[in-house]
Design a protein around this motif. Structure first.
Motif, short mmCIF file in Angstrom:
data_model
loop_
_atom_site.label_atom_id
_atom_site.label_comp_id
_atom_site.label_asym_id
_atom_site.label_seq_id
_atom_site.Cartn_x
_atom_site.Cartn_y
_atom_site.Cartn_z
N GLU A 112 -24.14 -5.48 7.32
CA GLU A 112 -25.01 -4.34 7.62
C GLU A 112 -25.93 -4.10 6.43
O GLU A 112 -25.46 -4.05 5.29
CB GLU A 112 -24.18 -3.10 7.92
CG GLU A 112 -23.35 -3.27 9.19
CD GLU A 112 -22.62 -2.00 9.56
OE1 GLU A 112 -22.99 -1.40 10.58
OE2 GLU A 112 -21.69 -1.62 8.82
N LYS A 163 -37.27 3.69 6.03
CA LYS A 163 -35.96 3.03 5.97
C LYS A 163 -35.80 2.10 7.17
O LYS A 163 -36.27 2.40 8.26
CB LYS A 163 -34.83 4.05 6.00
CG LYS A 163 -34.63 4.76 4.69
CD LYS A 163 -33.35 5.57 4.72
CE LYS A 163 -33.12 6.22 3.37
NZ LYS A 163 -31.85 6.95 3.34
N SER A 219 -28.38 -5.49 11.20
CA SER A 219 -27.05 -6.09 11.07
C SER A 219 -27.05 -7.53 11.56
O SER A 219 -27.87 -7.90 12.40
CB SER A 219 -26.02 -5.32 11.91
OG SER A 219 -25.87 -4.02 11.47
N HIS A 259 -32.78 -1.69 14.08
CA HIS A 259 -33.03 -0.42 14.77
C HIS A 259 -34.50 -0.28 15.19
O HIS A 259 -34.81 0.46 16.10
CB HIS A 259 -32.61 0.76 13.89
CG HIS A 259 -33.68 1.24 12.96
ND1 HIS A 259 -33.99 0.58 11.80
CD2 HIS A 259 -34.52 2.29 13.05
CE1 HIS A 259 -34.98 1.23 11.20
NE2 HIS A 259 -35.32 2.26 11.92
N GLU A 283 -29.34 -1.88 4.77
CA GLU A 283 -30.21 -0.71 4.75
C GLU A 283 -31.23 -0.95 3.66
O GLU A 283 -30.87 -1.19 2.51
CB GLU A 283 -29.41 0.56 4.46
CG GLU A 283 -30.27 1.80 4.41
CD GLU A 283 -29.47 3.07 4.13
OE1 GLU A 283 -30.05 4.00 3.54
OE2 GLU A 283 -28.27 3.12 4.48
N PHE A 288 -32.75 -0.41 9.13
CA PHE A 288 -31.33 -0.71 9.29
C PHE A 288 -31.22 -1.93 10.18
O PHE A 288 -31.83 -1.97 11.25
CB PHE A 288 -30.60 0.48 9.94
CG PHE A 288 -30.73 1.76 9.16
CD1 PHE A 288 -29.83 2.08 8.16
CD2 PHE A 288 -31.78 2.64 9.43
CE1 PHE A 288 -29.97 3.26 7.45
CE2 PHE A 288 -31.92 3.82 8.73
CZ PHE A 288 -31.01 4.13 7.73
#
Length: 172
Positions: free
Chosen positions: A66, A77, A81, A100, A68, A79
């Motif tokens: 994961e 930001k 994975s 995301h 960030e 995100f």
């Protein structure tokens, strides 16, 4: 005679069918500081800086990484994975990534090259319309991973354009 032949074939099969496992990617496990350069060396170049944490997942059958990051030019930001497992049938690792802020999921086949301390990653099919991706992940330094990725639009040309350089330095 028949038993000897069967035993010999079984022994040859065992010797030639070295099976990898998810533990062969143990070097990914840990917390990493990442500096990712998108479109390096072009007028579109920008950086994302952040952290990535990788650990075993679902009873040790998968690795989940994961991340960030913060896009340096605008402070947004991100995100994303990776979920990685070993596909015995195909003889490769499968990595699926999610972000995301991106609607599609990337699917990659990862081939482990232990001799050269790297992973060679390819997309088995196009990811976005007619774009294909490939990447290498160097792990020759146990405290540093270097991911380089390229994209190509096969319908227009066969040139590969470097789209990212991700340098991860081990924190833990």
């Amino acid at each position: 005679m028949q038993k000897t032949i069967l035993l010999s074939l079984a022994l040859i099969y065992c010797l030639t069918s070295y099976s990898q496992s998810i533990q062969d990617l143990d070097f990914l496990i840990g917390k990493w500081k990442i500096v990712e350069t998108i479109y390096p060396g072009t007028e579109k170049e920008y950086q994302e800086i952040g952290t990535r944490t990788c650990g075993y997942y679902l009873n040790g059958s998968f690795i989940k990484c994961e991340s960030e990051t913060v896009i340096q030019k605008n402070g947004h930001k991100r995100f994303y994975s990776y979920i990685i497992n070993y596909d015995k049938k195909e003889g490769c690792f499968r990595a699926t990534n999610f972000a995301h802020d991106f609607p599609l999921h990337g699917q990659f086949k990862w081939y482990l090259d232990k001799e050269n301390h790297r992973i060679i990653a390819i997309t088995p099919k196009n990811v976005i319309e007619d774009r294909f991706f490939r990447a290498t992940i160097s792990y020759s330094d146990p405290n540093k991973l270097v991911w380089d990725g390229w994209a190509s639009v096969f319908k227009k040309d066969k040139d590969w354009l470097q789209v990212f350089n991700d340098v991860a330095t081990r924190l833990e």
